[in-house]
Design a protein around this motif. Structure first.
Motif, PDB file in Angstrom:
ATOM      1  N   VAL A   4       0.865  -1.184   0.000  1.00 61.73           N
ATOM      2  CA  VAL A   4       0.000   0.000   0.000  1.00 61.73           C
ATOM      3  C   VAL A   4       0.895   1.224   0.000  1.00 61.73           C
ATOM      4  N   ILE A   5       0.450   2.266  -0.696  1.00 62.46           N
ATOM      5  CA  ILE A   5       1.241   3.491  -0.763  1.00 62.46           C
ATOM      6  C   ILE A   5       0.338   4.704  -0.559  1.00 62.46           C
ATOM      7  N   PRO A 126       9.964  -1.281  -0.713  1.00 63.03           N
ATOM      8  CA  PRO A 126      11.240  -0.682  -1.144  1.00 63.03           C
ATOM      9  C   PRO A 126      11.218  -0.228  -2.606  1.00 63.03           C
ATOM     10  N   VAL A 127      10.666  -1.044  -3.479  1.00 65.98           N
ATOM     11  CA  VAL A 127      10.590  -0.661  -4.893  1.00 65.98           C
ATOM     12  C   VAL A 127       9.627   0.509  -5.060  1.00 65.98           C
ATOM     13  N   ALA A 128       8.461   0.428  -4.422  1.00 63.90           N
ATOM     14  CA  ALA A 128       7.455   1.487  -4.534  1.00 63.90           C
ATOM     15  C   ALA A 128       8.000   2.818  -4.024  1.00 63.90           C
ATOM     16  N   LEU A 129       8.725   2.799  -2.917  1.00 64.19           N
ATOM     17  CA  LEU A 129       9.294   4.040  -2.383  1.00 64.19           C
ATOM     18  C   LEU A 129      10.296   4.665  -3.342  1.00 64.19           C
ATOM     19  N   GLY A 130      11.078   3.840  -4.026  1.00 63.77           N
ATOM     20  CA  GLY A 130      12.011   4.367  -5.006  1.00 63.77           C
ATOM     21  C   GLY A 130      11.288   5.135  -6.112  1.00 63.77           C
ATOM     22  N   VAL A 131      10.204   4.564  -6.617  1.00 66.47           N
ATOM     23  CA  VAL A 131       9.419   5.222  -7.660  1.00 66.47           C
ATOM     24  C   VAL A 131       8.756   6.481  -7.108  1.00 66.47           C
ATOM     25  N   LEU A 132       8.196   6.387  -5.901  1.00 66.80           N
ATOM     26  CA  LEU A 132       7.514   7.536  -5.294  1.00 66.80           C
ATOM     27  C   LEU A 132       8.469   8.700  -5.062  1.00 66.80           C
ATOM     28  N   GLU A 133       9.630   8.411  -4.512  1.00 67.11           N
ATOM     29  CA  GLU A 133      10.572   9.488  -4.207  1.00 67.11           C
ATOM     30  C   GLU A 133      11.141  10.115  -5.478  1.00 67.11           C
ATOM     31  N   ALA A 155       5.361  -0.972 -10.611  1.00 64.90           N
ATOM     32  CA  ALA A 155       6.787  -1.290 -10.547  1.00 64.90           C
ATOM     33  C   ALA A 155       7.056  -2.338  -9.470  1.00 64.90           C
ATOM     34  N   ALA A 156       6.391  -2.201  -8.317  1.00 61.26           N
ATOM     35  CA  ALA A 156       6.570  -3.179  -7.246  1.00 61.26           C
ATOM     36  C   ALA A 156       6.061  -4.554  -7.671  1.00 61.26           C
ATOM     37  N   ALA A 157       4.936  -4.601  -8.382  1.00 57.14           N
ATOM     38  CA  ALA A 157       4.361  -5.874  -8.820  1.00 57.14           C
ATOM     39  C   ALA A 157       5.286  -6.602  -9.798  1.00 57.14           C
ATOM     40  N   GLU A 158       6.059  -5.849 -10.582  1.00 55.91           N
ATOM     41  CA  GLU A 158       6.997  -6.470 -11.520  1.00 55.91           C
ATOM     42  C   GLU A 158       8.139  -7.164 -10.796  1.00 55.91           C
ATOM     43  N   ARG A 159       8.465  -6.717  -9.589  1.00 58.17           N
ATOM     44  CA  ARG A 159       9.647  -7.220  -8.891  1.00 58.17           C
ATOM     45  C   ARG A 159       9.334  -7.977  -7.611  1.00 58.17           C
ATOM     46  N   ASP A 160       8.073  -7.996  -7.207  1.00 58.96           N
ATOM     47  CA  ASP A 160       7.702  -8.605  -5.928  1.00 58.96           C
ATOM     48  C   ASP A 160       6.473  -9.496  -6.118  1.00 58.96           C
ATOM     49  N   ALA A 161       6.623 -10.780  -5.834  1.00 54.20           N
ATOM     50  CA  ALA A 161       5.504 -11.717  -6.003  1.00 54.20           C
ATOM     51  C   ALA A 161       4.367 -11.447  -5.030  1.00 54.20           C
ATOM     52  N   GLY A 162       4.647 -10.727  -3.940  1.00 54.50           N
ATOM     53  CA  GLY A 162       3.617 -10.429  -2.950  1.00 54.50           C
ATOM     54  C   GLY A 162       2.811  -9.182  -3.257  1.00 54.50           C
ATOM     55  N   THR A 163       3.051  -8.553  -4.410  1.00 50.74           N
ATOM     56  CA  THR A 163       2.311  -7.362  -4.822  1.00 50.74           C
ATOM     57  C   THR A 163       1.578  -7.679  -6.116  1.00 50.74           C
TER      58      THR A 163
END
Length: 174
Positions: A4-5, A126-133, A155-163
């Motif tokens: 969640v973001i 971690p991936v989502a925060l990178g995109v957000l920032e 972006a997070a869904a591309e790199r994280d199976a839990g998203t």
């Protein structure tokens, strides 16, 4: 787990979350809502018992309104902080501050509350925060903030199976 973001902008606050439930390295469901609209306030939950947290917080919001009227971000954050510690949950909150402006709060599992312009919880954080920032613009419209949130989750869904890629959102405009 899910992700969640929250994103603030000149146009308001957007909270976006996916619908995945994963545990033990396996996706258990792709249909669990993590973002909730409680009428004039919104919140997102990442926890083992998302439904329990959401039901309790919704109930406390209704009780507060019955006894005291409109709810702003500070009492909402206190309620969420107590529940976070009890349920080992993380939450994102959107509500108006004392001046009537949309505000975002992040509530950690230990009950700690922070005011942030962008925030993310969950397995893809971690991936989502990178995109957000990288993409956050405090002068953006609410639509642009919501789009940034969706892009961060994609972006997070591309790199994280839990998203996951099925998303829910809550918007609180100026």
């Amino acid at each position: 787990m899910s992700t969640v973001i929250g994103v603030t902008s000149a146009g308001g606050v957007a909270i976006v979350g996916d619908r995945v439930v994963a545990s033990g390295g396996h996706v258990r469901s792709r249909s669990r809502q993590h973002v909730f609209d409680a009428g004039r306030v919104g919140f997102a939950v990442v926890a083992a018992d998302v439904g329990g947290v959401a039901d309790r917080l919704s109930s406390e919001i209704r009780a507060y309104r019955t006894e005291r009227g409109d709810l702003d971000i500070d009492p909402l954050a206190r309620m969420a902080s107590d529940l976070a510690a009890e349920f080992d949950a993380t939450l994102l909150l959107a509500a108006r501050d004392d001046d009537g402006r949309p505000a975002l709060r992040a509530v950690a599992a230990d009950g700690g509350v922070t005011a942030d312009d962008v925030a993310a919880f969950g397995s893809g954080a971690p991936v989502a925060l990178g995109v957000l920032e990288a993409g956050h613009d405090p002068d953006a419209t609410l639509d642009e903030a919501a789009t940034l949130g969706r892009d961060a989750l994609s972006a997070a869904a591309e790199r994280d199976a839990g998203t996951g890629t099925d998303l829910d959102s809550y918007r609180l405009s100026v």
